[in-house]
Scaffold this active site. Sequence first.
Site, PDB file in Angstrom:
ATOM      1  N   LYS A  80      -0.257  -8.500 -14.957  1.00  0.00           N
ATOM      2  CA  LYS A  80       0.102  -7.110 -14.702  1.00  0.00           C
ATOM      3  C   LYS A  80       0.833  -6.505 -15.898  1.00  0.00           C
ATOM      4  CE  LYS A  80      -1.414  -6.564 -10.534  1.00  0.00           C
ATOM      5  NZ  LYS A  80      -0.746  -6.962  -9.303  1.00  0.00           N
ATOM      6  N   SER A  99       4.029  -7.423  -6.229  1.00  0.00           N
ATOM      7  CA  SER A  99       4.933  -6.507  -5.527  1.00  0.00           C
ATOM      8  C   SER A  99       4.241  -5.300  -4.891  1.00  0.00           C
ATOM      9  CB  SER A  99       6.033  -6.045  -6.477  1.00  0.00           C
ATOM     10  OG  SER A  99       5.484  -5.409  -7.607  1.00  0.00           O
ATOM     11  N   THR A 133      14.639  -6.377  -3.330  1.00  0.00           N
ATOM     12  CA  THR A 133      14.062  -5.063  -3.026  1.00  0.00           C
ATOM     13  C   THR A 133      14.627  -4.476  -1.739  1.00  0.00           C
ATOM     14  OG1 THR A 133      12.027  -4.003  -2.272  1.00  0.00           O
ATOM     15  CG2 THR A 133      12.139  -6.350  -1.972  1.00  0.00           C
ATOM     16  N   TYR A 184       5.438  -8.929   1.592  1.00  0.00           N
ATOM     17  CA  TYR A 184       6.140  -8.787   0.304  1.00  0.00           C
ATOM     18  C   TYR A 184       7.656  -8.883   0.512  1.00  0.00           C
ATOM     19  CZ  TYR A 184       8.403  -6.151  -3.465  1.00  0.00           C
ATOM     20  OH  TYR A 184       9.256  -5.729  -4.459  1.00  0.00           O
ATOM     21  N   ASN A 195      13.711   2.722  -5.312  1.00  0.00           N
ATOM     22  CA  ASN A 195      12.468   3.050  -6.030  1.00  0.00           C
ATOM     23  C   ASN A 195      12.699   3.248  -7.523  1.00  0.00           C
ATOM     24  OD1 ASN A 195      11.985   3.555  -3.169  1.00  0.00           O
ATOM     25  ND2 ASN A 195       9.995   4.274  -3.848  1.00  0.00           N
ATOM     26  N   ILE A 203      -0.480  13.199   0.046  1.00  0.00           N
ATOM     27  CA  ILE A 203       0.845  12.978   0.649  1.00  0.00           C
ATOM     28  C   ILE A 203       0.627  12.139   1.904  1.00  0.00           C
ATOM     29  CG2 ILE A 203       2.831  14.101   1.746  1.00  0.00           C
ATOM     30  CD1 ILE A 203       2.103  16.613   0.018  1.00  0.00           C
ATOM     31  N   PHE A 204       1.176  10.927   1.885  1.00  0.00           N
ATOM     32  CA  PHE A 204       0.920  10.013   3.005  1.00  0.00           C
ATOM     33  C   PHE A 204       1.808  10.357   4.200  1.00  0.00           C
ATOM     34  CE2 PHE A 204      -0.200   6.654  -0.424  1.00  0.00           C
ATOM     35  CZ  PHE A 204      -1.492   7.141  -0.519  1.00  0.00           C
ATOM     36  N   GLY A 242       3.279   0.830   7.368  1.00  0.00           N
ATOM     37  CA  GLY A 242       4.434   0.057   6.877  1.00  0.00           C
ATOM     38  C   GLY A 242       5.481   0.879   6.152  1.00  0.00           C
TER      39      GLY A 242
END
Length: 328
Positions: free
Chosen positions: A35, A76, A116, A140, A169, A206-207, A283
């Site tokens: 990654k 992640s 996290t 995760y 974030n 936009i979720f 989630g």
Amino acid sequence: MTILVTGGAGYIGSHTVLYLKEKGLDVVVLDSLQKGHREAVLNAPLYTGQLKDEAVLDEIFQKHAIEAVVHFAADSLVGESVQDPLKYYENNVGGTLNLLEKMVHYGVLRIVFSSTAAVYGEPESIPIQETDQTAPTNPYGETKLAIEKMLKWSDQAYGLKSVCLRYFNAAGADPQAKIGEDHQPESHLIPIVLQAALGQRDKIAIFGDDYPTEDGSCVRDYIHVMDLAQAHYLALKKLAATNESGIYNLGSGKGFSVQEVIDTCRKVTGREIKADVSPRRPGDPAVLIASSHRAEEKLGWKPEYTELDEIVAHAWQWHKQSPNGYKN
Ligand SMILES: NC(=O)c1ccc[n+]([C@@H]2O[C@H](COP(=O)([O-])OP(=O)(O)OC[C@H]3O[C@@H](n4cnc5c(N)ncnc54)[C@H](O)[C@@H]3O)[C@@H](O)[C@H]2O)c1
Ligand SMILES: O=c1ccn([C@@H]2O[C@H](COP(=O)(O)OP(=O)(O)O[C@H]3O[C@H](CO)[C@@H](O)[C@H](O)[C@H]3O)[C@@H](O)[C@H]2O)c(=O)[nH]1
């Protein structure tokens, strides 16, 4: 003495390497480059390899006088972890197990670990405190919590001291835009919105607009990646000075909705950014905002970039200059 940074070619890791080098520390990086990006590692030797690769870990611990490890290397992506949980247990838990075994073997007994906000799951109350219940809603978050527990027991059994940093974030980029965020594929909100500003995407989805928040979209706590980097430096100093393990939230203490983030990106870029509403992403908790008082008090952490405009402006500088990330 040298600091080993695992995952140091990734987004937060590479910014932390930059910060630690600026503070005069000697750093070596281990990254699989699955990654991460070779070009993101400025001024530090890079070992290309996996956490599970014993030979590469032996080589690093034998060649360098490692004083402490800063451990970012992990998978992640929340959605992917639901689709393929065993990949997450193998890489995150299995990979960390190998690393800890080698650390104990070589007598390296200090680690700063990337945890996290996902360890909390649906928060009990806002802002979230470190003492709140941990009940992850995806594999995760479960793997990160399992590692926190491995670290707790390893402290008791082997005297391996750890600082677990629970980031909210991560956002923004090096203020000089030498490095920035380049995830393939990108899933994080701010880079996706900036890709829309660059015309690389038609629009942003936009979720969900039916969450119990002011405008109906999810609220998150965005923290500048260089402020996260600063916290790692302070955590290393704290471990060296006190040899005390601890768990700390890292966030700005302020929440912004998805709509507000898009509006801020419109303002900062001066470009049109089209957005429409899509179904909720499974989630996603409605609101995640950190209390970071413990980090401020105990680590002396003081975030430098507290305005969302500034965080987005740094990200925009990087994306404008490197529209294809490190592939330019
Ligand atoms: N980005 C965020 O908002 C956020 C929030 C909370 C926690 N975190 C955690 O912070 C850490 C860094 O996140 P990021 O956004 O920089 O991710 P990233 O994917 O950009 O960086 C992770 C790096 O680790 C490397 N890696 C993964 N597995 C490896 C392995 N087994 N061996 C060697 N290298 C390996 C990858 O190649 C990559 O360069 C992760 O542990 C993540 O879980 C990130
Ligand atoms: O195209 C998109 C992408 C995201 N979102 C929303 O934007 C918010 C932020 O999403 P994203 O940037 O994907 O971050 P999170 O899902 O909040 O997760 C990040 O922050 C967590 C801690 O809060 C970490 O555990 C994770 O590793 C890290 O990816 C969420 O409400 C998403 O639903 C959208 O509406 N549209």
